[in-house]
Write a protein that holds these residues in place. Structure first.
Motif, short mmCIF file in Angstrom:
data_model
loop_
_atom_site.label_atom_id
_atom_site.label_comp_id
_atom_site.label_asym_id
_atom_site.label_seq_id
_atom_site.Cartn_x
_atom_site.Cartn_y
_atom_site.Cartn_z
N ALA A 1 2.01 21.83 18.74
CA ALA A 1 2.44 20.47 19.07
C ALA A 1 2.30 19.56 17.86
CB ALA A 1 1.62 19.94 20.24
N ILE A 2 1.26 19.77 17.08
CA ILE A 2 1.07 18.98 15.86
C ILE A 2 2.16 19.32 14.85
CG2 ILE A 2 -0.49 18.54 13.92
CD1 ILE A 2 -2.81 19.19 15.87
N GLN A 3 2.48 20.59 14.72
CA GLN A 3 3.54 21.00 13.80
C GLN A 3 4.90 20.46 14.24
OE1 GLN A 3 2.61 25.25 13.97
NE2 GLN A 3 2.30 25.18 11.75
N ALA A 4 5.13 20.41 15.55
CA ALA A 4 6.39 19.86 16.05
C ALA A 4 6.51 18.38 15.70
CB ALA A 4 6.49 20.06 17.57
N ALA A 5 5.41 17.64 15.80
CA ALA A 5 5.42 16.23 15.42
C ALA A 5 5.69 16.08 13.93
CB ALA A 5 4.10 15.57 15.81
N ALA A 6 5.08 16.95 13.12
CA ALA A 6 5.28 16.90 11.67
C ALA A 6 6.72 17.21 11.29
CB ALA A 6 4.33 17.86 10.97
N ALA A 7 7.39 18.00 12.09
CA ALA A 7 8.79 18.33 11.81
C ALA A 7 9.73 17.18 12.16
CB ALA A 7 9.21 19.59 12.58
N ARG A 8 9.30 16.30 13.05
CA ARG A 8 10.17 15.21 13.52
C ARG A 8 9.84 13.85 12.93
NH1 ARG A 8 9.64 16.21 19.76
NH2 ARG A 8 9.80 13.95 19.71
N ALA A 9 8.73 13.74 12.22
CA ALA A 9 8.32 12.44 11.66
C ALA A 9 7.59 12.69 10.34
CB ALA A 9 7.41 11.71 12.66
N PRO A 10 7.44 11.66 9.52
CA PRO A 10 6.72 11.85 8.25
C PRO A 10 5.20 11.98 8.49
CG PRO A 10 7.41 9.57 8.47
CD PRO A 10 8.00 10.32 9.62
N ILE A 11 4.82 13.18 8.88
CA ILE A 11 3.42 13.47 9.21
C ILE A 11 3.00 14.70 8.41
CG2 ILE A 11 1.83 14.22 11.02
CD1 ILE A 11 3.60 12.76 13.04
N ASN A 12 1.86 14.61 7.75
CA ASN A 12 1.25 15.77 7.11
C ASN A 12 0.24 16.33 8.10
OD1 ASN A 12 2.69 15.14 4.83
ND2 ASN A 12 0.98 14.21 3.77
N ALA A 13 0.40 17.59 8.44
CA ALA A 13 -0.49 18.24 9.40
C ALA A 13 -1.52 19.08 8.65
CB ALA A 13 0.31 19.12 10.35
N GLU A 14 -2.77 18.88 8.99
CA GLU A 14 -3.88 19.62 8.37
C GLU A 14 -4.62 20.35 9.49
OE1 GLU A 14 -4.71 19.21 5.02
OE2 GLU A 14 -3.27 17.62 4.61
N ARG A 15 -5.04 21.57 9.22
CA ARG A 15 -5.81 22.34 10.19
C ARG A 15 -7.06 22.87 9.51
NH1 ARG A 15 -3.83 27.18 14.24
NH2 ARG A 15 -5.88 27.64 15.08
N VAL A 16 -8.21 22.57 10.10
CA VAL A 16 -9.48 23.02 9.57
C VAL A 16 -10.20 23.77 10.67
CG1 VAL A 16 -11.71 22.29 8.61
CG2 VAL A 16 -9.62 21.06 7.99
N THR A 17 -10.70 24.95 10.33
CA THR A 17 -11.49 25.74 11.27
C THR A 17 -12.91 25.82 10.74
OG1 THR A 17 -9.55 27.03 11.90
CG2 THR A 17 -11.70 27.94 12.48
N ALA A 18 -13.82 25.30 11.53
CA ALA A 18 -15.23 25.31 11.14
C ALA A 18 -15.92 26.49 11.81
CB ALA A 18 -15.90 24.01 11.59
N PRO A 19 -16.95 27.01 11.19
CA PRO A 19 -17.70 28.08 11.85
C PRO A 19 -18.46 27.51 13.05
CG PRO A 19 -18.80 27.44 9.83
CD PRO A 19 -17.50 26.68 9.88
N THR A 20 -18.73 28.35 14.00
CA THR A 20 -19.51 27.93 15.15
C THR A 20 -20.89 27.51 14.69
OG1 THR A 20 -18.28 29.45 16.53
CG2 THR A 20 -20.38 28.69 17.38
#
Length: 173
Positions: A73-92
């Motif tokens: 859903a975040i990537q879809a928004a980035a494809a339709r508007a000037p949005i940079n999408a960042e994804r960070v995965t933290a350890p548990t």
């Protein structure tokens, strides 16, 4: 070896024919290269994405199913508007161990920080108190501060919310 020697001796013997033929072949090759090359290179289009709205998703290694639902859903928004999408995965980890990951996204000037999973509820609440101008969308937790909103349950609603938020600007910049 004798065949090659005979070929070169024939070329030398008939140099009056082979020299002009060689010039014609080389000239034709140069003409083809010049004719197919653009005289002016096309202008390079630059897009400065540094001022785009930044949507950052934070998940832990335990939150994979929720993160896999939210990220498209975040990537879809980035494809339709000037949005940079960042994804960070933290350890548990514990809440205290996860707070620096949330703070790092604040430091990246994310317009909105989206968290996937209940493990991040306490770290987000702690950071939200110290950064009241930062917007958060949190999954699976009731809002504990004015700047924390619940994550929409449908991915399409999240996409729409991100586009709307991006159009209103990035207060973190």
């Amino acid at each position: 070896m004798t065949r090659i020697r005979r070929l070169f001796s024939a070329l030398l013997r008939y140099w009056k024919i082979t020299a002009p033929a060689t010039v014609v072949v080389i000239g034709a090759a140069v003409a083809v290269i010049v004719a197919t090359t653009d005289p002016e290179p096309a202008a390079v289009a630059y897009a400065n994405v540094s001022r785009n709205f930044r949507a950052c998703m934070l998940a832990t290694t335990n939150d994979t199913p929720e993160a896999n639902r939210v990220w498209p859903a975040i990537q879809a928004a980035a494809a339709r508007a000037p949005i940079n999408a960042e994804r960070v995965t933290a350890p548990t980890g514990t809440s205290d161990q996860l707070v620096p990951y949330v703070n790092s996204l604040v430091a990246l000037h994310c317009g909105v920080i989206i968290t996937a999973g209940p493990e991040l509820a306490a770290p987000v609440a702690a950071v939200a108190k110290t950064h009241p101008g930062q917007r958060f969308l949190a999954a699976g937790q009731p809002p504990t501060a004015a700047n924390i909103r619940p994550l929409p349950s449908r991915p399409e609603d999240l996409t729409t919310a991100l586009i709307t938020t991006a159009q209103h600007g990035n207060p973190a910049h």
